[in-house]
Design a protein around this motif. Structure first.
Motif, PDB file in Angstrom:
ATOM      1  N   SER A 120      -7.894  39.502  53.366  1.00  0.00           N
ATOM      2  CA  SER A 120      -6.508  39.514  53.840  1.00  0.00           C
ATOM      3  C   SER A 120      -6.404  39.916  55.308  1.00  0.00           C
ATOM      4  CB  SER A 120      -5.671  40.474  52.990  1.00  0.00           C
ATOM      5  OG  SER A 120      -6.177  41.795  53.094  1.00  0.00           O
ATOM      6  N   ASN A 121      -7.505  40.368  55.895  1.00  0.00           N
ATOM      7  CA  ASN A 121      -7.495  40.828  57.281  1.00  0.00           C
ATOM      8  C   ASN A 121      -7.956  39.727  58.232  1.00  0.00           C
ATOM      9  OD1 ASN A 121      -6.768  43.591  56.665  1.00  0.00           O
ATOM     10  ND2 ASN A 121      -8.849  43.830  55.864  1.00  0.00           N
ATOM     11  N   ILE A 122      -7.522  39.817  59.487  1.00  0.00           N
ATOM     12  CA  ILE A 122      -7.949  38.856  60.504  1.00  0.00           C
ATOM     13  C   ILE A 122      -9.438  39.001  60.777  1.00  0.00           C
ATOM     14  CG2 ILE A 122      -7.720  38.229  62.947  1.00  0.00           C
ATOM     15  CD1 ILE A 122      -4.776  38.963  62.773  1.00  0.00           C
ATOM     16  N   ILE A 123      -9.907  40.234  60.792  1.00  0.00           N
ATOM     17  CA  ILE A 123     -11.302  40.522  61.115  1.00  0.00           C
ATOM     18  C   ILE A 123     -11.837  41.499  60.073  1.00  0.00           C
ATOM     19  CG2 ILE A 123     -10.639  42.390  62.692  1.00  0.00           C
ATOM     20  CD1 ILE A 123     -13.008  41.602  64.457  1.00  0.00           C
ATOM     21  N   ASN A 124     -13.078  41.311  59.644  1.00  0.00           N
ATOM     22  CA  ASN A 124     -13.588  42.165  58.572  1.00  0.00           C
ATOM     23  C   ASN A 124     -14.145  43.481  59.111  1.00  0.00           C
ATOM     24  OD1 ASN A 124     -16.449  41.810  59.235  1.00  0.00           O
ATOM     25  ND2 ASN A 124     -16.285  39.770  58.341  1.00  0.00           N
ATOM     26  N   ASP A 125     -14.352  44.415  58.204  1.00  0.00           N
ATOM     27  CA  ASP A 125     -14.800  45.757  58.586  1.00  0.00           C
ATOM     28  C   ASP A 125     -16.177  45.740  59.231  1.00  0.00           C
ATOM     29  OD1 ASP A 125     -12.474  46.930  57.519  1.00  0.00           O
ATOM     30  OD2 ASP A 125     -13.336  46.924  55.510  1.00  0.00           O
ATOM     31  N   ARG A 126     -17.031  44.835  58.777  1.00  0.00           N
ATOM     32  CA  ARG A 126     -18.388  44.759  59.323  1.00  0.00           C
ATOM     33  C   ARG A 126     -18.352  44.439  60.821  1.00  0.00           C
ATOM     34  NH1 ARG A 126     -23.353  44.171  57.024  1.00  0.00           N
ATOM     35  NH2 ARG A 126     -22.356  44.032  54.978  1.00  0.00           N
ATOM     36  N   VAL A 127     -17.491  43.487  61.199  1.00  0.00           N
ATOM     37  CA  VAL A 127     -17.376  43.126  62.614  1.00  0.00           C
ATOM     38  C   VAL A 127     -16.704  44.247  63.402  1.00  0.00           C
ATOM     39  CG1 VAL A 127     -16.318  41.518  64.244  1.00  0.00           C
ATOM     40  CG2 VAL A 127     -17.379  40.649  62.154  1.00  0.00           C
ATOM     41  N   LEU A 128     -15.645  44.828  62.835  1.00  0.00           N
ATOM     42  CA  LEU A 128     -14.965  45.931  63.520  1.00  0.00           C
ATOM     43  C   LEU A 128     -15.918  47.080  63.821  1.00  0.00           C
ATOM     44  CD1 LEU A 128     -11.428  46.384  61.892  1.00  0.00           C
ATOM     45  CD2 LEU A 128     -11.956  45.774  64.256  1.00  0.00           C
ATOM     46  N   SER A 129     -16.845  47.333  62.909  1.00  0.00           N
ATOM     47  CA  SER A 129     -17.774  48.452  63.103  1.00  0.00           C
ATOM     48  C   SER A 129     -18.691  48.228  64.303  1.00  0.00           C
ATOM     49  CB  SER A 129     -18.607  48.676  61.836  1.00  0.00           C
ATOM     50  OG  SER A 129     -19.500  47.596  61.608  1.00  0.00           O
ATOM     51  N   LYS A 130     -18.952  46.963  64.642  1.00  0.00           N
ATOM     52  CA  LYS A 130     -19.831  46.659  65.778  1.00  0.00           C
ATOM     53  C   LYS A 130     -19.195  47.055  67.110  1.00  0.00           C
ATOM     54  CE  LYS A 130     -21.960  42.646  63.462  1.00  0.00           C
ATOM     55  NZ  LYS A 130     -23.299  43.224  63.302  1.00  0.00           N
ATOM     56  N   TRP A 131     -17.863  47.097  67.146  1.00  0.00           N
ATOM     57  CA  TRP A 131     -17.155  47.377  68.398  1.00  0.00           C
ATOM     58  C   TRP A 131     -16.617  48.802  68.471  1.00  0.00           C
ATOM     59  CZ3 TRP A 131     -17.410  43.908  72.253  1.00  0.00           C
ATOM     60  CH2 TRP A 131     -17.713  42.589  71.926  1.00  0.00           C
ATOM     61  N   TYR A 132     -16.869  49.598  67.445  1.00  0.00           N
ATOM     62  CA  TYR A 132     -16.261  50.928  67.369  1.00  0.00           C
ATOM     63  C   TYR A 132     -17.052  51.962  68.169  1.00  0.00           C
ATOM     64  CZ  TYR A 132     -14.635  55.350  65.430  1.00  0.00           C
ATOM     65  OH  TYR A 132     -14.145  56.623  65.288  1.00  0.00           O
ATOM     66  N   HIS A 133     -16.318  52.827  68.882  1.00  0.00           N
ATOM     67  CA  HIS A 133     -16.904  53.966  69.589  1.00  0.00           C
ATOM     68  C   HIS A 133     -16.233  55.239  69.090  1.00  0.00           C
ATOM     69  CE1 HIS A 133     -19.001  51.478  72.566  1.00  0.00           C
ATOM     70  NE2 HIS A 133     -17.904  50.757  72.653  1.00  0.00           N
ATOM     71  N   ILE A 134     -17.024  56.261  68.800  1.00  0.00           N
ATOM     72  CA  ILE A 134     -16.427  57.527  68.399  1.00  0.00           C
ATOM     73  C   ILE A 134     -15.766  58.171  69.614  1.00  0.00           C
ATOM     74  CG2 ILE A 134     -18.027  57.903  66.489  1.00  0.00           C
ATOM     75  CD1 ILE A 134     -19.587  59.816  68.261  1.00  0.00           C
ATOM     76  N   GLU A 135     -14.770  59.001  69.353  1.00  0.00           N
ATOM     77  CA  GLU A 135     -13.956  59.570  70.433  1.00  0.00           C
ATOM     78  C   GLU A 135     -14.792  60.354  71.439  1.00  0.00           C
ATOM     79  OE1 GLU A 135     -10.134  62.586  70.988  1.00  0.00           O
ATOM     80  OE2 GLU A 135     -10.817  62.003  68.989  1.00  0.00           O
ATOM     81  N   SER A 136     -15.838  61.031  70.962  1.00  0.00           N
ATOM     82  CA  SER A 136     -16.636  61.875  71.855  1.00  0.00           C
ATOM     83  C   SER A 136     -17.447  61.075  72.869  1.00  0.00           C
ATOM     84  CB  SER A 136     -17.587  62.753  71.032  1.00  0.00           C
ATOM     85  OG  SER A 136     -18.476  61.958  70.266  1.00  0.00           O
ATOM     86  N   GLN A 137     -17.503  59.747  72.698  1.00  0.00           N
ATOM     87  CA  GLN A 137     -18.231  58.913  73.658  1.00  0.00           C
ATOM     88  C   GLN A 137     -17.423  58.655  74.922  1.00  0.00           C
ATOM     89  OE1 GLN A 137     -19.328  55.851  70.421  1.00  0.00           O
ATOM     90  NE2 GLN A 137     -20.959  55.600  71.908  1.00  0.00           N
ATOM     91  N   THR A 138     -16.146  59.017  74.913  1.00  0.00           N
ATOM     92  CA  THR A 138     -15.294  58.734  76.066  1.00  0.00           C
ATOM     93  C   THR A 138     -14.646  60.013  76.584  1.00  0.00           C
ATOM     94  OG1 THR A 138     -13.180  58.399  74.909  1.00  0.00           O
ATOM     95  CG2 THR A 138     -14.722  56.557  74.929  1.00  0.00           C
ATOM     96  N   TYR A 139     -14.349  60.009  77.869  1.00  0.00           N
ATOM     97  CA  TYR A 139     -13.558  61.089  78.454  1.00  0.00           C
ATOM     98  C   TYR A 139     -12.827  60.544  79.670  1.00  0.00           C
ATOM     99  CZ  TYR A 139     -17.460  61.501  81.776  1.00  0.00           C
ATOM    100  OH  TYR A 139     -18.427  61.234  82.716  1.00  0.00           O
ATOM    101  N   ILE A 140     -11.692  61.151  79.985  1.00  0.00           N
ATOM    102  CA  ILE A 140     -10.869  60.684  81.101  1.00  0.00           C
ATOM    103  C   ILE A 140     -11.590  60.964  82.410  1.00  0.00           C
ATOM    104  CG2 ILE A 140      -8.679  60.979  82.315  1.00  0.00           C
ATOM    105  CD1 ILE A 140      -7.384  61.640  79.667  1.00  0.00           C
TER     106      ILE A 140
END
Length: 455
Positions: A120-140
């Motif tokens: 039912s989703n446009i993009i599946n969870d497997r693909v979404l996981s490839k682009w995900y970054h945890i919050e601690s990987q970024t900072y302003i």
């Protein structure tokens, strides 16, 4: 979960049993995809519970019930995962036999395998996981870098060691708009948009405070609309040079051609969505097409969804770039709609003026009627060698969609115009030299008299 996994790594840096290793990796991947679905469900729940635009309370409750049910099951699965992982870590301190027993119990735990309807989703969870970054990987990078734009809030950030732009929607208040964010990730992934030099590079996303934050290449010179406002009277305005204007227009058309070749329609082409970097010489601008919220894959119906922006219609200035058909029905969208918008974008580039909106004197509610009278924006006076650009823009902005150029023709013509710039006609040339140069210029384009209208 991450703490337990790190404990496991410390206890067993080398795992010699290949079959066991593969089985364990499969368990980890499944849990990773469940975690991504958990984040997706949390974000959607936070949006839908306050969405008063849904058709009925029944539809809203259906969304909420589904999300709460999935969140509850994933939380239970997460607790079981941690329990089995703890037992597996303990088994490493004991015998090899204990490892096999615990791993088998881990793999065969029925409540770790949650049945989720990903179709039912446009993009599946497997693909979404490839682009995900945890919050601690970024900072302003710099606190003062936050910019409140028309639709987005942008912030300059560091993603690991890379300077990026973090972009978040200001109006993430309904499920359709949330789907448009996922749609953009789908388009980048499925159609390899990062492979084109004239489309802004996407680095992934993160989730915090129930919002999705998207990461893109940092554009040093902002967007083209802002560039017009700041530099139109500046001595440093690169676009004072007609060659640079033609080059910029040609490169944008190359990016649009890349999209259309992959059956992707942008449907929001305008100066605010063209980001700018300097080229490798440091003397010219490189355009980067951005913002795919309105875009669609013409071969995939699930992408036929538009964001719902809760502001008055008169403030939706992006509609000034719509062709007549889209003004009448925003749900419609053809390749010819992009051509029309691209024509108005070329008009912006040609003028390079501040505050220069298409048909600025016409209220948006009256714009369709105005265009039905075959009204078009007027191009400025062009140098002789570029006067064909005026005819190109006129053809791109034709009232009837079937009479407009296709992108292949636009890109070819703009490329020819740019490459023909070396045959310049100096205002200081003698009369004989002028006639000679003019004759040479005409010969150059005599082979380009083909009618580029494609049936």
């Amino acid at each position: 979960m991450r703490g337990l996994v790190n404990s496991y790594k410390n206890l067993n840096p080398i795992w010699h049993e290949e079959i066991q290793k593969v089985k364990f990796i499969s368990i980890l991947e499944n849990q990773e995809h469940l975690y991504i679905h958990f984040l997706r469900a949390i974000v959607r729940y936070c949006i839908v519970k306050d969405d008063y635009s849904v058709d009925s309370i029944t539809k809203q409750m259906s969304f909420l019930y589904s999300d709460v049910f999935e969140i509850k099951n994933i939380l239970r699965s997460g607790k079981l995962f941690n329990m089995h992982l703890s037992k597996l870590i303990a088994a490493f301190k004991a015998s090899q036999h204990d490892i096999k027993t615990e791993l088998d119990n881990f793999a065969n735990e029925p409540d770790l395998d949650i049945n989720i309807d990903d179709n039912s989703n446009i993009i599946n969870d497997r693909v979404l996981s490839k682009w995900y970054h945890i919050e601690s990987q970024t900072y302003i990078a710099t606190p003062e870098s936050e910019i409140q734009g028309e639709l987005f809030k942008t912030t300059k950030r560091c993603l690991n060691t890379t300077i990026v732009t973090e972009k978040s929607l200001k109006y993430l208040n309904n499920n359709d708009t949330f789907l448009c964010i996922e749609k953009e990730i789908y388009l980048y992934h499925e159609h390899q948009l990062n492979e084109n030099d004239y489309i802004i590079k996407f680095h992934g996303y993160s989730v915090y405070n129930c919002k999705m934050m998207m990461f893109y290449d940092y554009a040093e010179y902002g967007d083209l609309f802002t560039y017009f406002q700041v530099n139109h009277n500046s001595s440093g305005n690169i676009l004072k040079d007609w060659k640079e204007k033609i080059k910029l227009a040609w490169e944008i058309s190359q990016g649009v051609k890349y999209l259309h070749d992959r059956k992707v329609l942008h449907l929001d082409l305008r100066s605010a969505n063209i980001l700018l970097n300097f080229d490798e010489t440091g003397e010219g601008l490189i355009p980067k097409i951005s913002n795919f919220l309105w875009s669609r894959d013409s071969c995939f119906n699930k992408t036929f969804v538009n964001p719902k922006i809760p502001i008055p219609s008169k403030e939706k200035i992006w509609k000034r770039w719509y062709d007549p058909d889209r003004l009448l029905n925003e749900e419609s969208g053809l390749a010819s709609s992009d051509i029309y918008s691209l024509g108005l974008l070329f008009w912006e580039i040609a003028w390079c003026k501040a505050g220069n909106l298409p048909f600025n004197e016409i209220p948006i509610k009256n714009l369709h009627a105005h265009l039905q009278k075959k009204n078009q924006e007027k191009m400025p006076e062009l140098p002789l060698e570029y006067r064909r650009w005026k005819d190109v823009v006129s053809k791109m902005c034709h009232l009837k969609s079937g009479d407009r150029y296709r992108i292949m023709s636009v890109e070819t013509i703009m490329g020819n115009l740019f490459k023909g710039r070396s045959i310049s006609i100096s205002s200081n040339a003698s009369s004989a030299t002028y006639r000679s140069q003019l004759l040479q210029f005409c010969r150059t384009y005599s082979s380009d008299d083909t009618d580029y209208t494609e049936s």
